[in-house]
Design a protein around this motif. Structure first.
Motif, PDB file in Angstrom:
ATOM      1  N   ARG A 192      20.038  10.918 -20.474  1.00 11.23           N
ATOM      2  CA  ARG A 192      19.758  10.069 -21.642  1.00 11.23           C
ATOM      3  C   ARG A 192      18.406  10.412 -22.255  1.00 11.23           C
ATOM      4  N   HIS A 206      14.732   8.390 -24.958  1.00 10.36           N
ATOM      5  CA  HIS A 206      14.292   7.014 -24.744  1.00 10.36           C
ATOM      6  C   HIS A 206      12.954   6.936 -24.016  1.00 10.36           C
ATOM      7  N   ALA A 207      12.226   8.043 -23.981  1.00  9.51           N
ATOM      8  CA  ALA A 207      10.957   8.058 -23.240  1.00  9.51           C
ATOM      9  C   ALA A 207       9.965   7.044 -23.807  1.00  9.51           C
ATOM     10  N   LEU A 264      10.487   4.161 -24.625  1.00  6.52           N
ATOM     11  CA  LEU A 264      10.768   2.850 -24.047  1.00  6.52           C
ATOM     12  C   LEU A 264      10.506   2.848 -22.547  1.00  6.52           C
ATOM     13  N   GLY A 265      10.007   3.972 -22.026  1.00 11.74           N
ATOM     14  CA  GLY A 265       9.727   4.077 -20.601  1.00 11.74           C
ATOM     15  C   GLY A 265      10.907   4.578 -19.794  1.00 11.74           C
ATOM     16  N   VAL A 266      11.926   5.137 -20.451  1.00 15.20           N
ATOM     17  CA  VAL A 266      13.160   5.523 -19.772  1.00 15.20           C
ATOM     18  C   VAL A 266      13.207   7.046 -19.547  1.00 15.20           C
ATOM     19  N   LEU A 314      14.570   6.930 -10.238  1.00 11.93           N
ATOM     20  CA  LEU A 314      13.224   6.369 -10.436  1.00 11.93           C
ATOM     21  C   LEU A 314      13.310   4.938 -10.943  1.00 11.93           C
ATOM     22  N   SER A 315      14.093   4.716 -11.996  1.00 15.44           N
ATOM     23  CA  SER A 315      14.039   3.403 -12.634  1.00 15.44           C
ATOM     24  C   SER A 315      15.276   2.557 -12.372  1.00 15.44           C
ATOM     25  N   GLY A 316      16.250   3.097 -11.651  1.00 19.85           N
ATOM     26  CA  GLY A 316      17.401   2.272 -11.290  1.00 19.85           C
ATOM     27  C   GLY A 316      18.408   2.068 -12.411  1.00 19.85           C
ATOM     28  N   ILE A 317      18.283   2.814 -13.498  1.00 18.87           N
ATOM     29  CA  ILE A 317      19.272   2.714 -14.576  1.00 18.87           C
ATOM     30  C   ILE A 317      20.514   3.507 -14.179  1.00 18.87           C
ATOM     31  N   VAL A 333       7.927   8.834 -17.396  1.00 20.29           N
ATOM     32  CA  VAL A 333       7.753   9.389 -18.750  1.00 20.29           C
ATOM     33  C   VAL A 333       6.287   9.547 -19.134  1.00 20.29           C
ATOM     34  N   THR A 334       5.402   8.831 -18.419  1.00 20.46           N
ATOM     35  CA  THR A 334       3.972   9.035 -18.647  1.00 20.46           C
ATOM     36  C   THR A 334       3.301   9.240 -17.302  1.00 20.46           C
TER      37      THR A 334
END
Lengths: 203, 291
Positions: free
Chosen positions: B21, B24-25, B27-29, B136-139, B256-257
Motif C-alpha cells: 500500500r 500512505h506514508a 499518514l504514518g502507514v 510493524l503497524s499491524g495493518i 515511514v520516518t
C-alpha cells in the motif's frame, strides 16, 4: 533550502522551519503531480518519492524551486475536535515543570489551536504544533514500555495522541476517546498534515 | 460456490502479501507488500492471476495447506521441495489441487521466502488498497495460523504454460549498489570509504522491517557525534545508521520516518534479493559504480 538525494527515485528537501515545511508540502500537494508516489512532510524536511522511471522528480523540482516558502499556505483546512480527559500520569510533572497549577495546564492545552505538522511514528500519529510555550517540555528520561491507546502527551514543540498502545516517551497529560486510526474506515487516519485540531474537555 | 483453502501448518511465519500500500506514508502507514515482488508476480502469472493478486509469503518453508476446492497453485522464490499429498511435485510450475488435497513446502535453499499463489488469489478484505500484513503497524490480516480458512477469489485467467523456470538463488555474497545520501555528510571519510566494499553479515534480528547488519561500525564526524536528527521521511532500501554505528537496511514494513541519519539508499532492483537474505548472509555495498 537544501535538496538531498535519497536513492534513485526520491528527493529529501531540507528546510529551515516547520512553517516552510508546511508551505512546501501544501505547494506540492496543490500541484497534483501525477507521478509522485509519496509526499512525506516531517519536522524540517519533505520527502518526495516518484514512480520509478518517471519524470516525477523533475516536475517536483520545478515546483520546489518556484514555491514561496515565506507565505503561509493558502488553504482552507479541516478542523478536527478531539474530546479529552486531562487525567494523564504526568500531568503533575508537566504542571510542576511549567510552574503552573494543573488547572492552568488544562486551560492552556485545551485553549490552543493546533496544526497537524506531519504524521509518523505509527499510523495515525499526528505531530501537532501550536503548543503553548510553558508546555514545551523534554521527553521522559525513561520511556514507558506501554502507553495506552488514546493517551495524549507533550514532547518538545509537539503534542499528540497515541493511536494504539505502544512504547512511548512523551509526557502524558490526558486521554482521548477519539479513534485516531482504523484501517477499515474509508479515511483510516483521523488526522492528516495541515488539519487544525482542538482538544475539548469531555464532561 | 465459495472457494477457500485451509492452513494446516505455517512454519516460522506465513503472511498474506500483495503489492502493498505505497502512497500512505504521510499518514504514518508503511508500504508493506511482498519482499520479493518478482517472485510473487511470477507465482500469480503461473496460476493465471493478475500480478496484483494476494498470495502467501512463507518464511523458511514449512507451510502446509489444504485445498477446500479445486484450484491451481504455484510455489516460487528459492528452490524448495513441494509435495501434494506426500508426492513430490515441482515448484515454479502450475500444480492442480483437487478439493481435500494437501500442499506442503519443505525447507528452501538459496533464499528464505517462498511465495504461494492460488488461482483466484487470497481474498481477504483490503485495508488501504492492499491485503498485505504489515508486521510493524499491524495493518492487514493477522499472520496466518493453523486452521485459518482463507477465502479465494474467482479464477480470472488460465494457468500459464511455461516449460521450465529456474528457482532464484542468492549468491554466496550479495553485492548491492548503494547511492550515497541524504545524510552521508554525517559520517567520517574513513567510514564512507569502508562502506564501499566492507563486508556485513545479516543479523538474526532481521525481519520484514529491516535487515540489521553486523560488521565494523560506521563512525560519525566528530561535530555530529551527539547530534539528534529531527525525524524525517525514509524510503524502502534506506540504510539507516543508529547511534551504535551498525546499519539497518529498511525493507517493506519500515517505519515511514526515522531520527537516525540515512547514509545511502540501495538500488531498487536489489530489494527482492535482499528480501531473500537470511541470518548469516554476507553483504557488501558498492558505492563507486553509481555516481
Amino acid at each position: 533550502m537544501r535538496l538531498l538525494r535519497c536513492g534513485q527515485d526520491s528527493l529529501l528537501v531540507e528546510l529551515d522551519s516547520l512553517e516552510q515545511v508546511g508551505a512546501l508540502h501544501t505547494a506540492l500537494v496543490a500541484a497534483r503531480l501525477p507521478d509522485l508516489v509519496e509526499l512525506v512532510p516531517a519536522a524540517r524536511t519533505v520527502l518526495v518519492s516518484a514512480r520509478p522511471g518517471s519524470t516525477g522528480l523533475a516536475a517536483a523540482r520545478a515546483v520546489i524551486e518556484s514555491a514561496d516558502l515565506s507565505r503561509p499556505p493558502d488553504r482552507s483546512p479541516r478542523t478536527i475536535r478531539l474530546p479529552i480527559r486531562y487525567d494523564g500520569p504526568d500531568l503533575d510533572l508537566v504542571a510542576e515543570t511549567a510552574g503552573l497549577t494543573v488547572d492552568e495546564v488544562v486551560e492552556l492545552h485545551s485553549g490552543a489551536e493546533y496544526t497537524v505538522a506531519f504524521c509518523g511514528f505509527a499510523p495515525g500519529f499526528g505531530y501537532l504544533t501550536g503548543l503553548p510555550e510553558p508546555l514545551r517540555q523534554p521527553r521522559l528520561a525513561r520511556p514507558r514500555e506501554r502507553v495506552p491507546a488514546g493517551s495524549v502527551g507533550v514532547a518538545g514543540e509537539f503534542t499528540g495522541a497515541y493511536p494504539r498502545a505502544s512504547p512511548g516517551g512523551w509526557r502524558l497529560i490526558g486521554r482521548t476517546t477519539a479513534i485516531l486510526f482504523d484501517p477499515r474506515r474509508t479515511e483510516p487516519a483521523l488526522l492528516a498534515p495541515g488539519d487544525l485540531v482542538h482538544f475539548e474537555v469531555a464532561r | 460456490m465459495s472457494r477457500s483453502c485451509t492452513i494446516v501448518r505455517t512454519g516460522p511465519q506465513a503472511l498474506v502479501q500483495d503489492r502493498g500500500r505505497p502512497g500512505h506514508a504521510h499518514l504514518g502507514v508503511p508500504p508493506s507488500g511482498a519482499l520479493d515482488q518478482p517472485a510473487l508476480a511470477l507465482a500469480n502469472r503461473l496460476v493465471g492471476n493478475e500480478e496484483s493478486a494476494a498470495g502467501i509469503e512463507a518464511l523458511l518453508g514449512g507451510l502446509v495447506l489444504r485445498a477446500d476446492c479445486s484450484c491451481t497453485v504455484a510455489v516460487t522464490g528459492p528452490a524448495v521441495p513441494v509435495t501434494v499429498d506426500g508426492h513430490r511435485v515441482d515448484s515454479h510450475t502450475p500444480v492442480h489441487l483437487g478439493a481435500g488435497q494437501v500442499l506442503a513446502l519443505g525447507s528452501p535453499q538459496g533464499g528464505i521466502r517462498c511465495y504461494v499463489a492460488l488461482s483466484g488469489g487470497v481474498d481477504v478484505p483490503e485495508h488501504l488498497g492492499s491485503r498485505s500484513t504489515d508486521v510493524l503497524s499491524g495493518i492487514g490480516p493477522n499472520p496466518l495460523r493453523a486452521n485459518d480458512s482463507l477465502a479465494l477469489g474467482a479464477p480470472a485467467g488460465l494457468p500459464s504454460g511455461v516449460d521450465v523456470l529456474a528457482a532464484s538463488a542468492l549468491p554466496g555474497e550479495l553485492v548491492v549498489p548503494l547511492l550515497l545520501g541524504p545524510r552521508e555528510d554525517w559520517f567520517d571519510a574513513d567510514s564512507l570509504a569502508r562502506l564501499n566494499g566492507a563486508r556485513w553479515t545479516v543479523s538474526e534480528r532481521s525481519n520484514r522491517i529491516g535487515l540489521r547488519l553486523e560488521g565494523e561500525p560506521l563512525r560519525r564526524v566528530p561535530a555530529r557525534e551527539r547530534l539528534e536528527l529531527p525525524s524525517e521521511g525514509v524510503v524502502t532500501g534506506a540504510v539507516q545508521v543508529p547511534a551504535n554505528g551498525l546499519p539497518v537496511l529498511f525493507l517493506a514494513d519500515h517505519p515511514v520516518t526515522g531520527g537516525y541519519p540515512v547514509v545511502g539508499v540501495v538500488a531498487p532492483n536489489s530489494l527482492p534479493r535482499l528480501g531473500q537474505a537470511g541470518p548469516g548472509a554476507a553483504l557488501r555495498f558498492g558505492t563507486a559504480q553509481m555516481v
